[in-house]
Design a protein around this motif. Structure first.
Motif, PDB file in Angstrom:
ATOM      1  N   ARG A 266      -1.537 -71.715-105.457  1.00 51.44           N
ATOM      2  CA  ARG A 266      -2.781 -70.941-105.416  1.00 51.44           C
ATOM      3  C   ARG A 266      -2.963 -70.264-104.055  1.00 51.44           C
ATOM      4  O   ARG A 266      -3.434 -69.125-103.975  1.00 51.44           O
ATOM      5  CB  ARG A 266      -3.972 -71.844-105.733  1.00 51.44           C
ATOM      6  CG  ARG A 266      -4.051 -72.244-107.195  1.00 51.44           C
ATOM      7  CD  ARG A 266      -5.405 -72.844-107.528  1.00 51.44           C
ATOM      8  NE  ARG A 266      -5.615 -74.127-106.865  1.00 51.44           N
ATOM      9  CZ  ARG A 266      -5.269 -75.299-107.377  1.00 51.44           C
ATOM     10  NH1 ARG A 266      -4.668 -75.346-108.561  1.00 51.44           N
ATOM     11  NH2 ARG A 266      -5.518 -76.417-106.725  1.00 51.44           N
ATOM     12  N   ALA A 267      -2.586 -70.959-102.979  1.00 50.99           N
ATOM     13  CA  ALA A 267      -2.709 -70.367-101.643  1.00 50.99           C
ATOM     14  C   ALA A 267      -1.783 -69.159-101.494  1.00 50.99           C
ATOM     15  O   ALA A 267      -2.175 -68.125-100.931  1.00 50.99           O
ATOM     16  CB  ALA A 267      -2.407 -71.411-100.580  1.00 50.99           C
ATOM     17  N   TYR A 268      -0.543 -69.275-102.010  1.00 55.85           N
ATOM     18  CA  TYR A 268       0.380 -68.135-101.955  1.00 55.85           C
ATOM     19  C   TYR A 268      -0.145 -66.970-102.802  1.00 55.85           C
ATOM     20  O   TYR A 268      -0.038 -65.801-102.410  1.00 55.85           O
ATOM     21  CB  TYR A 268       1.767 -68.546-102.443  1.00 55.85           C
ATOM     22  CG  TYR A 268       2.604 -69.261-101.419  1.00 55.85           C
ATOM     23  CD1 TYR A 268       2.911 -68.666-100.199  1.00 55.85           C
ATOM     24  CD2 TYR A 268       3.119 -70.532-101.681  1.00 55.85           C
ATOM     25  CE1 TYR A 268       3.699 -69.324 -99.268  1.00 55.85           C
ATOM     26  CE2 TYR A 268       3.911 -71.194-100.760  1.00 55.85           C
ATOM     27  CZ  TYR A 268       4.198 -70.583 -99.546  1.00 55.85           C
ATOM     28  OH  TYR A 268       4.980 -71.234 -98.621  1.00 55.85           O
ATOM     29  N   GLU A 269      -0.704 -67.278-103.975  1.00 53.43           N
ATOM     30  CA  GLU A 269      -1.253 -66.219-104.826  1.00 53.43           C
ATOM     31  C   GLU A 269      -2.411 -65.513-104.131  1.00 53.43           C
ATOM     32  O   GLU A 269      -2.515 -64.268-104.184  1.00 53.43           O
ATOM     33  CB  GLU A 269      -1.699 -66.808-106.163  1.00 53.43           C
ATOM     34  CG  GLU A 269      -0.532 -67.225-107.052  1.00 53.43           C
ATOM     35  CD  GLU A 269      -0.977 -67.991-108.296  1.00 53.43           C
ATOM     36  OE1 GLU A 269      -0.141 -68.154-109.203  1.00 53.43           O
ATOM     37  OE2 GLU A 269      -2.152 -68.428-108.347  1.00 53.43           O
ATOM     38  N   ASN A 270      -3.285 -66.271-103.479  1.00 47.69           N
ATOM     39  CA  ASN A 270      -4.373 -65.664-102.716  1.00 47.69           C
ATOM     40  C   ASN A 270      -3.840 -64.753-101.616  1.00 47.69           C
ATOM     41  O   ASN A 270      -4.374 -63.672-101.351  1.00 47.69           O
ATOM     42  CB  ASN A 270      -5.242 -66.752-102.082  1.00 47.69           C
ATOM     43  CG  ASN A 270      -6.107 -67.484-103.076  1.00 47.69           C
ATOM     44  OD1 ASN A 270      -6.377 -66.965-104.157  1.00 47.69           O
ATOM     45  ND2 ASN A 270      -6.544 -68.679-102.723  1.00 47.69           N
ATOM     46  N   THR A 271      -2.771 -65.204-100.959  1.00 45.85           N
ATOM     47  CA  THR A 271      -2.182 -64.447 -99.856  1.00 45.85           C
ATOM     48  C   THR A 271      -1.541 -63.165-100.360  1.00 45.85           C
ATOM     49  O   THR A 271      -1.726 -62.079 -99.772  1.00 45.85           O
ATOM     50  CB  THR A 271      -1.143 -65.312 -99.124  1.00 45.85           C
ATOM     51  OG1 THR A 271      -1.719 -66.573 -98.792  1.00 45.85           O
ATOM     52  CG2 THR A 271      -0.653 -64.626 -97.857  1.00 45.85           C
ATOM     53  N   ALA A 272      -0.787 -63.255-101.453  1.00 46.68           N
ATOM     54  CA  ALA A 272      -0.135 -62.075-102.020  1.00 46.68           C
ATOM     55  C   ALA A 272      -1.174 -61.063-102.491  1.00 46.68           C
ATOM     56  O   ALA A 272      -1.010 -59.845-102.312  1.00 46.68           O
ATOM     57  CB  ALA A 272       0.778 -62.484-103.177  1.00 46.68           C
ATOM     58  N   ASP A 273      -2.258 -61.549-103.095  1.00 43.10           N
ATOM     59  CA  ASP A 273      -3.329 -60.664-103.560  1.00 43.10           C
ATOM     60  C   ASP A 273      -3.972 -59.942-102.375  1.00 43.10           C
ATOM     61  O   ASP A 273      -4.280 -58.746-102.448  1.00 43.10           O
ATOM     62  CB  ASP A 273      -4.363 -61.490-104.323  1.00 43.10           C
ATOM     63  CG  ASP A 273      -5.466 -60.634-104.916  1.00 43.10           C
ATOM     64  OD1 ASP A 273      -5.178 -59.858-105.846  1.00 43.10           O
ATOM     65  OD2 ASP A 273      -6.623 -60.749-104.445  1.00 43.10           O
ATOM     66  N   HIS A 274      -4.169 -60.665-101.277  1.00 41.16           N
ATOM     67  CA  HIS A 274      -4.753 -60.062-100.074  1.00 41.16           C
ATOM     68  C   HIS A 274      -3.820 -58.997 -99.494  1.00 41.16           C
ATOM     69  O   HIS A 274      -4.276 -57.902 -99.129  1.00 41.16           O
ATOM     70  CB  HIS A 274      -5.021 -61.157 -99.047  1.00 41.16           C
ATOM     71  CG  HIS A 274      -5.533 -60.658 -97.741  1.00 41.16           C
ATOM     72  ND1 HIS A 274      -6.826 -60.205 -97.562  1.00 41.16           N
ATOM     73  CD2 HIS A 274      -4.921 -60.545 -96.519  1.00 41.16           C
ATOM     74  CE1 HIS A 274      -6.992 -59.822 -96.305  1.00 41.16           C
ATOM     75  NE2 HIS A 274      -5.858 -60.019 -95.660  1.00 41.16           N
ATOM     76  N   ARG A 275      -2.541 -59.306 -99.405  1.00 43.15           N
ATOM     77  CA  ARG A 275      -1.582 -58.318 -98.871  1.00 43.15           C
ATOM     78  C   ARG A 275      -1.597 -57.049 -99.723  1.00 43.15           C
ATOM     79  O   ARG A 275      -1.593 -55.931 -99.205  1.00 43.15           O
ATOM     80  CB  ARG A 275      -0.178 -58.905 -98.830  1.00 43.15           C
ATOM     81  CG  ARG A 275       0.094 -59.882 -97.712  1.00 43.15           C
ATOM     82  CD  ARG A 275       1.588 -60.101 -97.525  1.00 43.15           C
ATOM     83  NE  ARG A 275       2.258 -60.490 -98.764  1.00 43.15           N
ATOM     84  CZ  ARG A 275       2.531 -61.740 -99.119  1.00 43.15           C
ATOM     85  NH1 ARG A 275       2.201 -62.735 -98.308  1.00 43.15           N
ATOM     86  NH2 ARG A 275       3.139 -62.005-100.255  1.00 43.15           N
ATOM     87  N   LYS A 276      -1.591 -57.232-101.042  1.00 42.07           N
ATOM     88  CA  LYS A 276      -1.564 -56.071-101.934  1.00 42.07           C
ATOM     89  C   LYS A 276      -2.813 -55.234-101.771  1.00 42.07           C
ATOM     90  O   LYS A 276      -2.747 -53.988-101.699  1.00 42.07           O
ATOM     91  CB  LYS A 276      -1.422 -56.550-103.385  1.00 42.07           C
ATOM     92  CG  LYS A 276      -1.292 -55.432-104.384  1.00 42.07           C
ATOM     93  CD  LYS A 276      -1.060 -55.983-105.803  1.00 42.07           C
ATOM     94  CE  LYS A 276      -0.899 -54.846-106.798  1.00 42.07           C
ATOM     95  NZ  LYS A 276      -0.678 -55.386-108.191  1.00 42.07           N
ATOM     96  N   GLY A 277      -3.957 -55.883-101.694  1.00 37.25           N
ATOM     97  CA  GLY A 277      -5.214 -55.146-101.580  1.00 37.25           C
ATOM     98  C   GLY A 277      -5.315 -54.349-100.296  1.00 37.25           C
ATOM     99  O   GLY A 277      -5.963 -53.308-100.246  1.00 37.25           O
ATOM    100  N   ARG A 278      -4.686 -54.847 -99.229  1.00 35.37           N
ATOM    101  CA  ARG A 278      -4.746 -54.175 -97.935  1.00 35.37           C
ATOM    102  C   ARG A 278      -3.509 -53.320 -97.657  1.00 35.37           C
ATOM    103  O   ARG A 278      -3.367 -52.752 -96.580  1.00 35.37           O
ATOM    104  CB  ARG A 278      -4.932 -55.196 -96.812  1.00 35.37           C
ATOM    105  CG  ARG A 278      -6.272 -55.914 -96.895  1.00 35.37           C
ATOM    106  CD  ARG A 278      -6.443 -56.884 -95.721  1.00 35.37           C
ATOM    107  NE  ARG A 278      -6.513 -56.187 -94.441  1.00 35.37           N
ATOM    108  CZ  ARG A 278      -7.615 -55.683 -93.924  1.00 35.37           C
ATOM    109  NH1 ARG A 278      -8.767 -55.774 -94.583  1.00 35.37           N
ATOM    110  NH2 ARG A 278      -7.600 -55.085 -92.742  1.00 35.37           N
ATOM    111  N   GLY A 279      -2.623 -53.219 -98.637  1.00 37.65           N
ATOM    112  CA  GLY A 279      -1.427 -52.405 -98.482  1.00 37.65           C
ATOM    113  C   GLY A 279      -0.460 -52.929 -97.459  1.00 37.65           C
ATOM    114  O   GLY A 279       0.258 -52.156 -96.791  1.00 37.65           O
ATOM    115  N   LEU A 280      -0.400 -54.266 -97.309  1.00 44.36           N
ATOM    116  CA  LEU A 280       0.481 -54.873 -96.310  1.00 44.36           C
ATOM    117  C   LEU A 280       1.854 -55.170 -96.905  1.00 44.36           C
ATOM    118  O   LEU A 280       1.971 -55.551 -98.063  1.00 44.36           O
ATOM    119  CB  LEU A 280      -0.145 -56.170 -95.798  1.00 44.36           C
ATOM    120  CG  LEU A 280      -1.510 -56.018 -95.110  1.00 44.36           C
ATOM    121  CD1 LEU A 280      -2.095 -57.363 -94.769  1.00 44.36           C
ATOM    122  CD2 LEU A 280      -1.369 -55.153 -93.859  1.00 44.36           C
TER     123      LEU A 280
END
Length: 280
Positions: A266-280
């Motif tokens: 779940r922590a990795y999924e949260n992190t991947a979602d954040h990266r995608k949303g910010r275009g990282l």
């Protein structure tokens, strides 16, 4: 050496003397550019190195690193103590949260595949490999008051600098104040809690051990190399720390760390979602 002896009594002489020092080898100093590092890890091209440094006893370092950067910390002589803090670069209010790191993973002892979490339930970094097994998530870095009582001095310029003072100096380079510094994790000096709840200092696993971390978000890295606060030895004891970082990649669903635990996934999924949303 006086200015008359080394010829630095004039601006021109001082400039010539300073320029003559270029290329002088020193025991503890950054390697700039990092591609000059003589021995990159196997499979890593010299051009992928982004940070090479050797911290002296009582030294500190700081760097902004991209997501997907591997960081190898090495204790070459057996008495380094690397106090580490991580901040989300550009969003420093998101930072390493040791309480959540321990609580979410049901584990106080850091080791291979351990996740360093923020209070936003995101992974700032993953421990990829661990050759030491002697780390501490409980006691943080030493304080100035503690070192003054123990060694007679805790100032960052003194003979026994406190880890917290060094982290404050490192953080100031990135606009961070003392109140911005949370408790840190330390590598290479272990602490274990016995059945009665009493801490036991383990010391190091010996010379030559390494830990490799991988950043999962862009981060500000702060490091201090200072004696552990529970070190029972009467003398302030710490030896140099080596740092080497290179371009790698973020953890992906196919990696074993991703699905090792439901909490970690779940922590990795949260992190991947954040990266995608910010275009990282």
């Amino acid at each position: 050496m006086t200015t008359l002896q080394n010829g630095t009594a004039t601006t021109a002489g001082a400039r010539a003397h300073a320029r003559a020092q270029e290329g002088t080898a020193v025991h503890t100093a950054p390697t700039v550019p990092a591609s000059r590092w003589a021995d990159p890890p196997e499979g890593v091209a010299a051009g992928d190195l982004v940070w090479a440094d050797r911290l002296p006893a009582g030294g500190y370092a700081h760097r902004v690193l991209a997501a997907g950067t591997a960081i190898r910390l090495t204790d070459p002589d057996g008495d380094a103590c690397a106090s580490l803090l991580l901040f989300h670069a550009g969003m420093p209010w998101e930072r390493l949260n040791i309480a959540d790191t321990v609580k979410v993973q049901w584990q106080v002892y850091a080791g291979e595949s351990y996740l360093l979490l923020s209070d936003q339930a995101r992974v700032l970094a993953t421990v990829l490999t661990d050759g030491s097994g002697r780390h501490d998530t409980l006691y943080g870095a030493s304080t100035r008051a503690r070192n003054e009582r123990r060694y007679g001095d805790g100032s960052p310029q003194g003979p026994s600098p406190a880890g917290r003072e060094l982290l404050a100096l490192a953080g100031a380079k990135h606009g961070l104040e003392r109140r911005d510094l949370p408790p840190s994790i330390s590598f290479f000096q272990g602490v274990r809690i016995d059945a009665e709840g009493r801490p036991g200092w383990q010391g190091s696993a010996g010379a030559g051990t390494s830990v490799v971390l991988r950043t999962e978000l862009p981060v500000v890295v702060l490091l201090a190399n200072a004696a552990h606060p529970l070190d029972p030895r009467p003398a302030y004891t710490v030896t140099p720390l080596e740092i080497l970082a290179w371009r790698d990649r973020v953890t992906a669903p196919g990696d074993p760390q991703w699905s090792a635990t439901p909490e970690g996934r779940r922590a990795y999924e949260n992190t991947a979602d954040h990266r995608k949303g910010r275009g990282l």
